[in-house]
Write an enzyme that holds these catalytic residues in place. Structure first.
Site, PDB file in Angstrom:
ATOM      1  CB  SER A   1      -8.034   1.217  -1.752  1.00  0.00           C
ATOM      2  OG  SER A   1      -7.137   0.770  -2.747  1.00  0.00           O
TER       3      SER A   1
ATOM      4  CE  LYS B   1      -4.646   4.105  -3.020  1.00  0.00           C
ATOM      5  NZ  LYS B   1      -5.224   2.816  -2.723  1.00  0.00           N
TER       6      LYS B   1
END
Length: 140
Positions: free
Chosen positions: A55, A92
């Site tokens: 990701s 993230k």
């Protein structure tokens, strides 16, 4: 002529997983160690975390290690380690806005994770650290 060697480094633990409710110091899933400078250690408590998944590609790859300063908040745009739903940590980019936050992957194939202020409390969503360094592993 060689330059003067700087202060000796400090060894920190690299964790494979981090789960909610367990203080970083108590996590037993220690998979490796990394060395950081003594000067850096003066700015807080640190741990390493191994990246899993894709990701955060193309910047961070499976098996890379991020050096993380333990902290409960971060600025919009920072890359953080967050716990969502009391599960394992996720790496993230955080974006803050009125009424909530979003956690963004660098890989465009992943949708942003959006959380209202209510979600942050109820799920919960908790920042446990800010990524301050990436240590990539060679891939052949």
């Amino acid at each position: 002529m060689l330059g003067k060697q700087s202060k000796k480094g400090i060894v920190i633990n690299v964790l494979g997983r981090v789960a909610a409710g367990i203080p970083i110091e108590a996590v037993e899933d220690i998979i490796d160690t990394e060395e950081i400078s003594e000067d850096l250690t003066k700015t807080g408590k640190f741990f390493g975390l191994q990246i899993h998944g894709d990701s955060m590609e193309p910047r961070m790859y499976e098996g890379d290690v991020v050096i993380v300063r333990q902290q409960e908040d971060a600025e919009s745009g920072d890359i953080v380690i967050a716990l969502v739903n009391g599960n394992d940590a996720t790496c993230k980019r955080i974006m803050k806005y009125a009424g909530g936050i979003s956690l963004l992957s660098l890989n465009s194939k992943y949708e942003p994770m959006m959380f209202t202020d209510k979600d942050i409390i109820e799920k919960p969503v908790k920042i446990i650290g800010k990524v301050i360094e990436l240590r990539g592993k060679l891939k052949f």
